[in-house]
Design a protein around this motif. Structure first.
Motif, PDB file in Angstrom:
ATOM      1  N   TRP A 175     117.251  -9.345 128.737  1.00  0.00           N
ATOM      2  CA  TRP A 175     118.023  -9.836 129.878  1.00  0.00           C
ATOM      3  C   TRP A 175     119.199  -8.910 130.136  1.00  0.00           C
ATOM      4  O   TRP A 175     119.798  -8.361 129.215  1.00  0.00           O
ATOM      5  CB  TRP A 175     118.556 -11.252 129.611  1.00  0.00           C
ATOM      6  N   ARG A 176     119.529  -8.757 131.402  1.00  0.00           N
ATOM      7  CA  ARG A 176     120.788  -8.143 131.800  1.00  0.00           C
ATOM      8  C   ARG A 176     121.762  -9.264 132.116  1.00  0.00           C
ATOM      9  O   ARG A 176     121.351 -10.359 132.526  1.00  0.00           O
ATOM     10  CB  ARG A 176     120.566  -7.254 133.024  1.00  0.00           C
ATOM     11  N   ARG A 193     131.207 -12.476 124.909  1.00  0.00           N
ATOM     12  CA  ARG A 193     129.822 -12.008 124.814  1.00  0.00           C
ATOM     13  C   ARG A 193     128.909 -13.039 125.466  1.00  0.00           C
ATOM     14  O   ARG A 193     129.075 -14.245 125.284  1.00  0.00           O
ATOM     15  CB  ARG A 193     129.427 -11.805 123.360  1.00  0.00           C
ATOM     16  N   CYS A 194     127.912 -12.561 126.214  1.00  0.00           N
ATOM     17  CA  CYS A 194     126.950 -13.421 126.900  1.00  0.00           C
ATOM     18  C   CYS A 194     125.587 -13.283 126.229  1.00  0.00           C
ATOM     19  O   CYS A 194     125.160 -12.169 125.881  1.00  0.00           O
ATOM     20  CB  CYS A 194     126.856 -13.041 128.384  1.00  0.00           C
ATOM     21  N   ARG A 242     116.608 -10.680 134.899  1.00  0.00           N
ATOM     22  CA  ARG A 242     115.611  -9.666 134.525  1.00  0.00           C
ATOM     23  C   ARG A 242     114.609  -9.509 135.658  1.00  0.00           C
ATOM     24  O   ARG A 242     114.346 -10.434 136.424  1.00  0.00           O
ATOM     25  CB  ARG A 242     114.911 -10.009 133.208  1.00  0.00           C
ATOM     26  N   GLU A 243     114.038  -8.318 135.747  1.00  0.00           N
ATOM     27  CA  GLU A 243     113.084  -7.994 136.799  1.00  0.00           C
ATOM     28  C   GLU A 243     111.669  -8.375 136.362  1.00  0.00           C
ATOM     29  O   GLU A 243     111.294  -8.187 135.205  1.00  0.00           O
ATOM     30  CB  GLU A 243     113.143  -6.498 137.125  1.00  0.00           C
ATOM     31  N   THR A 277     118.884 -16.795 135.176  1.00  0.00           N
ATOM     32  CA  THR A 277     119.074 -18.014 134.385  1.00  0.00           C
ATOM     33  C   THR A 277     120.156 -18.876 135.036  1.00  0.00           C
ATOM     34  O   THR A 277     120.804 -18.466 136.003  1.00  0.00           O
ATOM     35  CB  THR A 277     119.497 -17.683 132.953  1.00  0.00           C
ATOM     36  N   LEU A 278     120.348 -20.059 134.486  1.00  0.00           N
ATOM     37  CA  LEU A 278     121.468 -20.890 134.916  1.00  0.00           C
ATOM     38  C   LEU A 278     122.772 -20.268 134.417  1.00  0.00           C
ATOM     39  O   LEU A 278     122.808 -19.652 133.341  1.00  0.00           O
ATOM     40  CB  LEU A 278     121.327 -22.308 134.368  1.00  0.00           C
TER      41      LEU A 278
END
Length: 407
Positions: A63-64, A52-53, A99-100, A108-109
Motif C-alpha cells: 500500500w501507498r 506512521r501509517c 494501491r493500483e 482504504t477507509l
C-alpha cells in the motif's frame, strides 16, 4: 443491420462487469491506523513528532499511504514528520492506504484522526490519550519547557486545587478515580532560576473518566422483517470499556420481574409479543459487575401485573434486637422496661389462644409489635467542599514572548 445490433449488445455486456467491479473495489474493506513513533500529541513549538501509517488487516499487499490535515491532502509517505513544529501546524491528522489494480486505484477507509496540539507557552499538561476507567489511577504530567528543576507542582480541576506536591517530579497520580473526577485540568509549576522564582500555568486539558460497564438501555423492536408478527426483539444497549482482553459479558431479559431466558453473550433476544414490564441485566462475572436497565412498559399493562423493580444497592441493616421474654398477660409491662436487665423469674406461663385476657384500665398499653425500622434514603445528600478557584496565571503564548518574561 442485425449483425451490427448484436455486436453492439455484446460490447455493452462485456463492459458491464468491469464497471461494477470498479465501483465495488474502489473502497477496500480495511481501515488505516496511525501510530505515534516519536513525540506526544501535545508538544512545544520547536519540537518534533513522527507518525506512521499502516494497514494491519492486509499485510500481504503493498500500500501507498496518503496523509491529510483535516480535508487537505498532504504528501505521500509511510511516515509523517513535523520538524521544528509551530503553532499553526496544530490540527487533526489522518492517513489512508491506496494501491493500483487492473480496475483502477483502490483506497482504504481513512484512519481515526490524531489531534496534534503545538503549544507556544511554557507548560503543558499531558493526559492519557484514552479515557481512564473508574477505580483506576489517573496519571498526568506537568511538562515545563526546558525541563527546569521544579520546586512545586499543583494540579487543578475546573479551577479548584485537587493535589499539591513538592519536589522535581512532574508526574501526578490520582488514585481510585470516579466520574466526578472528569473535567478540565490545569497544572501550575514553580521553580527558581538565579534566586528568582518563576511560576507558569498550562492551558486547560480535558480529562475523560469512563465506567467499565454503563447502565443498560432496553429497546423493544416490534417491526422486524426477520421475526414473526407475533414476536418482538429485546435489545440491551450498553457500553463496555474493559481493557483487552475483556472478560465475557452476560445478558439477561425479564418480564414483570421474571427471567425470560438464560444467560447469553448476545445483547438481543426474540420473545413473544405480549404486554408487560420489561427490563434487562448485564453481568460480568470475572469483574463482579452487574447493571440493570430501567423498566419499560410495552402494551397495556393491567393492574393485576405486579411491577418488580431491579434490586438496589444493599444498605447496612440495624443490629438485630433481642426478642423480648414472654410474660403472663396480667403482668405485661411497658415496652420501655425491656431496655433494662431483668431479674431471674420463675418459668413463664403461656396464654391460650382461645382465651380472652382482660386489659388493665389504669394506663393504656403500648403495642407489643416491633417498631418499624427507619428507612434509609436512596440517595444521600451531597456536600460541597469546593473552594474559591485560585487566580491562575496564564503564561501561554508564543515561546519568544514567554522567554522575554523570564529574562
Amino acid at each position: 443491420m442485425l449483425r451490427m445490433d448484436t455486436l453492439l449488445s455484446l460490447l455493452v455486456v462485456s463492459t458491464l462487469p468491469q464497471i461494477v467491479v470498479s465501483d465495488v473495489l474502489s473502497v477496500a474493506p480495511y481501515q488505516a491506523v496511525i501510530e505515534q513513533v516519536v513525540g506526544d500529541s501535545r508538544i512545544f513549538s520547536g519540537e518534533s513528532i513522527r507518525l506512521r501509517c499502516s494497514i494491519p488487516e492486509d499485510v500481504k499487499s503493498t500500500w501507498r499511504h496518503l496523509w491529510f490535515k483535516g480535508a487537505e491532502q498532504l504528501r505521500e509517505s509511510d511516515e509523517f514528520i513535523l520538524w521544528d513544529a509551530n503553532v499553526k501546524q496544530s490540527g487533526k491528522y489522518s492517513c489512508q492506504g491506496m494501491r493500483e489494480t487492473v480496475v483502477g486505484p483502490i483506497h482504504t477507509l481513512q484512519s481515526v484522526p490524531v489531534e496534534i496540539d503545538v503549544d507556544g507557552g511554557w507548560a503543558i499538561l499531558q493526559v492519557p490519550p484514552h479515557p481512564t476507567l473508574v477505580g483506576e489511577t489517573l496519571k498526568v504530567t506537568c511538562r515545563v519547557r526546558g525541563n527546569p528543576n521544579l520546586e512545586e507542582v499543583i494540579l487543578y480541576r475546573d479551577g479548584v486545587e485537587v493535589m499539591r506536591q513538592t519536589g522535581s517530579n512532574p508526574h501526578v497520580h490520582l488514585s481510585n478515580v470516579n466520574l466526578r473526577d472528569r473535567g478540565l485540568y490545569t497544572c501550575r509549576a514553580t521553580w527558581d532560576i538565579r534566586r528568582r522564582s518563576h511560576s507558569v500555568v498550562s492551558v486547560p486539558t480535558q480529562v475523560s473518566i469512563s465506567e467499565i460497564l454503563t447502565q443498560p438501555v432496553l429497546e423493544v423492536v416490534t417491526r422486524d422483517p426477520l421475526i414473526p408478527a407475533n414476536m418482538m426483539r429485546l435489545i440491551c444497549h450498553l457500553q463496555y470499556n474493559a481493557h483487552a482482553p475483556a472478560p465475557p459479558i452476560h445478558f439477561y431479559f425479564y418480564k414483570n420481574g421474571n427471567r425470560l431466558t438464560t444467560a447469553s453473550s448476545e445483547n438481543n433476544e426474540v420473545v413473544k409479543r405480549t404486554p408487560g414490564q420489561y427490563s434487562c441485566k448485564a453481568r460480568v462475572p470475572a469483574l463482579d459487575l452487574m447493571r440493570w436497565s430501567e423498566t419499560k412498559n410495552f402494551g397495556k399493562v393491567t393492574g393485576t401485573e405486579q411491577r418488580i423493580l431491579p434490586p438496589k444497592v444493599p444498605k447496612p441493616f440495624a443490629p438485630p434486637k433481642a426478642a423480648p421474654a414472654l410474660t403472663p398477660p396480667t403482668a405485661v409491662e411497658p415496652r420501655e422496661a425491656w431496655l433494662f436487665p431483668r431479674q431471674p423469674t420463675a418459668a413463664p406461663t403461656y396464654p391460650q389462644l382461645e382465651e380472652e385476657t382482660p386489659q388493665p384500665t389504669d394506663a393504656p398499653l403500648k403495642p407489643i409489635h416491633p417498631a418499624a425500622k427507619p428507612q434509609l434514603p436512596d440517595v444521600m445528600p451531597k456536600t460541597s467542599n469546593q473552594t474559591v478557584p485560585p487566580d491562575l496565571v496564564d503564561m501561554s503564548g508564543d515561546f519568544p514572548d514567554a522567554l522575554e518574561q523570564l529574562e
